[in-house]
Design a protein around this motif. Sequence first.
Motif, PDB file in Angstrom:
ATOM      1  N   GLN A  46     -53.373  34.802  10.118  1.00 58.03           N
ATOM      2  CA  GLN A  46     -53.252  34.170  11.426  1.00 58.03           C
ATOM      3  C   GLN A  46     -52.314  34.994  12.288  1.00 58.03           C
ATOM      4  OE1 GLN A  46     -52.345  30.026  11.226  1.00 58.03           O
ATOM      5  NE2 GLN A  46     -51.787  29.871  13.370  1.00 58.03           N
ATOM      6  N   VAL A  47     -52.712  35.206  13.545  1.00 56.93           N
ATOM      7  CA  VAL A  47     -51.892  35.965  14.472  1.00 56.93           C
ATOM      8  C   VAL A  47     -51.654  35.135  15.725  1.00 56.93           C
ATOM      9  CG1 VAL A  47     -52.677  38.211  13.662  1.00 56.93           C
ATOM     10  CG2 VAL A  47     -53.911  37.073  15.500  1.00 56.93           C
ATOM     11  N   GLN A  48     -50.586  35.437  16.417  1.00 53.17           N
ATOM     12  CA  GLN A  48     -50.288  34.793  17.690  1.00 53.17           C
ATOM     13  C   GLN A  48     -50.124  35.883  18.742  1.00 53.17           C
ATOM     14  OE1 GLN A  48     -50.268  31.555  18.833  1.00 53.17           O
ATOM     15  NE2 GLN A  48     -50.210  32.781  20.710  1.00 53.17           N
ATOM     16  N   PRO A  49     -51.153  36.077  19.575  1.00 54.63           N
ATOM     17  CA  PRO A  49     -51.034  37.096  20.612  1.00 54.63           C
ATOM     18  C   PRO A  49     -50.015  36.691  21.683  1.00 54.63           C
ATOM     19  CG  PRO A  49     -53.339  36.471  20.229  1.00 54.63           C
ATOM     20  CD  PRO A  49     -52.482  35.455  19.565  1.00 54.63           C
ATOM     21  N   VAL A  50     -49.319  37.671  22.209  1.00 58.58           N
ATOM     22  CA  VAL A  50     -48.384  37.459  23.308  1.00 58.58           C
ATOM     23  C   VAL A  50     -48.579  38.572  24.325  1.00 58.58           C
ATOM     24  CG1 VAL A  50     -45.978  37.241  23.993  1.00 58.58           C
ATOM     25  CG2 VAL A  50     -46.714  36.362  21.769  1.00 58.58           C
ATOM     26  N   GLU A  51     -48.920  38.199  25.557  1.00 51.33           N
ATOM     27  CA  GLU A  51     -49.178  39.182  26.595  1.00 51.33           C
ATOM     28  C   GLU A  51     -47.897  39.517  27.361  1.00 51.33           C
ATOM     29  OE1 GLU A  51     -52.583  36.108  26.551  1.00 51.33           O
ATOM     30  OE2 GLU A  51     -50.404  36.106  26.669  1.00 51.33           O
ATOM     31  N   SER A  52     -47.905  40.708  27.953  1.00 54.23           N
ATOM     32  CA  SER A  52     -46.830  41.120  28.847  1.00 54.23           C
ATOM     33  C   SER A  52     -47.376  42.176  29.793  1.00 54.23           C
ATOM     34  CB  SER A  52     -45.632  41.662  28.073  1.00 54.23           C
ATOM     35  OG  SER A  52     -46.006  42.807  27.330  1.00 54.23           O
ATOM     36  N   GLY A  53     -46.625  42.457  30.842  1.00 54.31           N
ATOM     37  CA  GLY A  53     -46.990  43.538  31.747  1.00 54.31           C
ATOM     38  C   GLY A  53     -47.584  43.110  33.066  1.00 54.31           C
ATOM     39  N   GLY A  54     -47.776  41.810  33.260  1.00 60.68           N
ATOM     40  CA  GLY A  54     -48.315  41.354  34.525  1.00 60.68           C
ATOM     41  C   GLY A  54     -47.311  41.526  35.651  1.00 60.68           C
ATOM     42  N   GLY A  55     -47.787  41.308  36.872  1.00 62.97           N
ATOM     43  CA  GLY A  55     -46.900  41.420  38.020  1.00 62.97           C
ATOM     44  C   GLY A  55     -47.675  41.509  39.315  1.00 62.97           C
ATOM     45  N   LEU A  56     -46.958  41.908  40.352  1.00 61.04           N
ATOM     46  CA  LEU A  56     -47.527  42.045  41.687  1.00 61.04           C
ATOM     47  C   LEU A  56     -47.745  43.523  41.975  1.00 61.04           C
ATOM     48  CD1 LEU A  56     -48.242  40.892  44.507  1.00 61.04           C
ATOM     49  CD2 LEU A  56     -45.801  41.119  45.069  1.00 61.04           C
ATOM     50  N   VAL A  57     -48.940  43.860  42.433  1.00 61.01           N
ATOM     51  CA  VAL A  57     -49.272  45.250  42.729  1.00 61.01           C
ATOM     52  C   VAL A  57     -50.141  45.288  43.975  1.00 61.01           C
ATOM     53  CG1 VAL A  57     -51.322  45.234  41.248  1.00 61.01           C
ATOM     54  CG2 VAL A  57     -50.147  47.397  41.719  1.00 61.01           C
ATOM     55  N   GLN A  58     -50.057  46.385  44.712  1.00 59.47           N
ATOM     56  CA  GLN A  58     -50.883  46.533  45.900  1.00 59.47           C
ATOM     57  C   GLN A  58     -52.293  46.956  45.532  1.00 59.47           C
ATOM     58  OE1 GLN A  58     -48.781  49.255  48.535  1.00 59.47           O
ATOM     59  NE2 GLN A  58     -47.860  47.520  49.615  1.00 59.47           N
ATOM     60  N   SER A  59     -53.208  46.628  46.397  1.00 61.16           N
ATOM     61  CA  SER A  59     -54.596  47.039  46.205  1.00 61.16           C
ATOM     62  C   SER A  59     -54.674  48.552  46.024  1.00 61.16           C
ATOM     63  CB  SER A  59     -55.419  46.615  47.424  1.00 61.16           C
ATOM     64  OG  SER A  59     -56.765  46.979  47.275  1.00 61.16           O
ATOM     65  N   GLY A  60     -55.450  48.970  45.024  1.00 60.66           N
ATOM     66  CA  GLY A  60     -55.556  50.381  44.699  1.00 60.66           C
ATOM     67  C   GLY A  60     -54.577  50.849  43.643  1.00 60.66           C
ATOM     68  N   GLY A  61     -53.628  49.998  43.299  1.00 58.76           N
ATOM     69  CA  GLY A  61     -52.623  50.349  42.314  1.00 58.76           C
ATOM     70  C   GLY A  61     -53.083  50.139  40.889  1.00 58.76           C
ATOM     71  N   SER A  62     -52.147  50.326  39.961  1.00 59.43           N
ATOM     72  CA  SER A  62     -52.447  50.230  38.529  1.00 59.43           C
ATOM     73  C   SER A  62     -51.422  49.359  37.827  1.00 59.43           C
ATOM     74  CB  SER A  62     -52.433  51.627  37.899  1.00 59.43           C
ATOM     75  OG  SER A  62     -53.389  52.476  38.492  1.00 59.43           O
ATOM     76  N   LEU A  63     -51.856  48.769  36.723  1.00 62.30           N
ATOM     77  CA  LEU A  63     -50.979  48.024  35.829  1.00 62.30           C
ATOM     78  C   LEU A  63     -51.493  48.209  34.417  1.00 62.30           C
ATOM     79  CD1 LEU A  63     -50.310  44.459  37.353  1.00 62.30           C
ATOM     80  CD2 LEU A  63     -48.601  46.233  36.897  1.00 62.30           C
ATOM     81  N   ARG A  64     -50.597  48.130  33.459  1.00 62.09           N
ATOM     82  CA  ARG A  64     -51.005  48.123  32.071  1.00 62.09           C
ATOM     83  C   ARG A  64     -50.494  46.848  31.416  1.00 62.09           C
ATOM     84  NH1 ARG A  64     -49.583  52.269  27.127  1.00 62.09           N
ATOM     85  NH2 ARG A  64     -47.578  51.187  27.259  1.00 62.09           N
ATOM     86  N   LEU A  65     -51.416  46.056  30.913  1.00 61.70           N
ATOM     87  CA  LEU A  65     -51.068  44.862  30.174  1.00 61.70           C
ATOM     88  C   LEU A  65     -50.986  45.189  28.688  1.00 61.70           C
ATOM     89  CD1 LEU A  65     -53.393  42.221  31.870  1.00 61.70           C
ATOM     90  CD2 LEU A  65     -51.112  42.995  32.559  1.00 61.70           C
ATOM     91  N   SER A  66     -50.069  44.513  28.014  1.00 62.42           N
ATOM     92  CA  SER A  66     -49.917  44.680  26.569  1.00 62.42           C
ATOM     93  C   SER A  66     -50.088  43.342  25.884  1.00 62.42           C
ATOM     94  CB  SER A  66     -48.539  45.243  26.238  1.00 62.42           C
ATOM     95  OG  SER A  66     -48.340  46.504  26.840  1.00 62.42           O
ATOM     96  N   CYS A  67     -50.579  43.407  24.664  1.00 65.29           N
ATOM     97  CA  CYS A  67     -50.747  42.208  23.842  1.00 65.29           C
ATOM     98  C   CYS A  67     -50.224  42.525  22.457  1.00 65.29           C
ATOM     99  CB  CYS A  67     -52.212  41.814  23.801  1.00 65.29           C
ATOM    100  SG  CYS A  67     -52.577  40.415  22.714  1.00 65.29           S
ATOM    101  N   ALA A  68     -49.164  41.876  22.063  1.00 65.44           N
ATOM    102  CA  ALA A  68     -48.551  42.105  20.759  1.00 65.44           C
ATOM    103  C   ALA A  68     -48.918  40.982  19.811  1.00 65.44           C
ATOM    104  CB  ALA A  68     -47.039  42.217  20.906  1.00 65.44           C
ATOM    105  N   ALA A  69     -48.856  41.293  18.514  1.00 62.14           N
ATOM    106  CA  ALA A  69     -49.303  40.341  17.496  1.00 62.14           C
ATOM    107  C   ALA A  69     -48.155  39.557  16.887  1.00 62.14           C
ATOM    108  CB  ALA A  69     -50.064  41.076  16.404  1.00 62.14           C
TER     109      ALA A  69
END
Length: 123
Positions: free
Chosen positions: A1-24
């Motif tokens: 059994q695993v429990q995913p936890v996300e991180s990396g969200g936020g506010l960004v302008q159109s055309g920008g980039s983000l990287r989301l992470s999911c740890a176990a």
Amino acid sequence: QVQPVESGGGLVQSGGSLRLSCAASGRTFGNYAMGWFRQPPGKDREFVAGFNWRGGLTYYTDSVKGRFTISTDNPKNTVYLQMTKLKPEDTAVYYCAAEKWGSGTADGSYTYWGPGTQVTVSS
């Protein structure tokens, strides 16, 4: 059994980039298919990207093909969603999900879900 936890969200302008992470949460996603889903404001949750438990097959919804990339490190401690060329319509809560021996497809089953991380893209 695993429990995913996300991180990396936020506010960004159109055309920008983000990287989301999911740890176990202390384990690896070794035999798990992984999926990223999102729920825009006022809409249903939808599939974004996924890969099967072997890791050899990846899937994307049409609206993110060529812009988003799902990947993982070795040995699958963390799953990533690299998002580029972001658009206001990408604004949503993004969820990471896992399923042991799963397919990683949009209509596959996912038993384990993270709490989500907010991504907001301003125009």
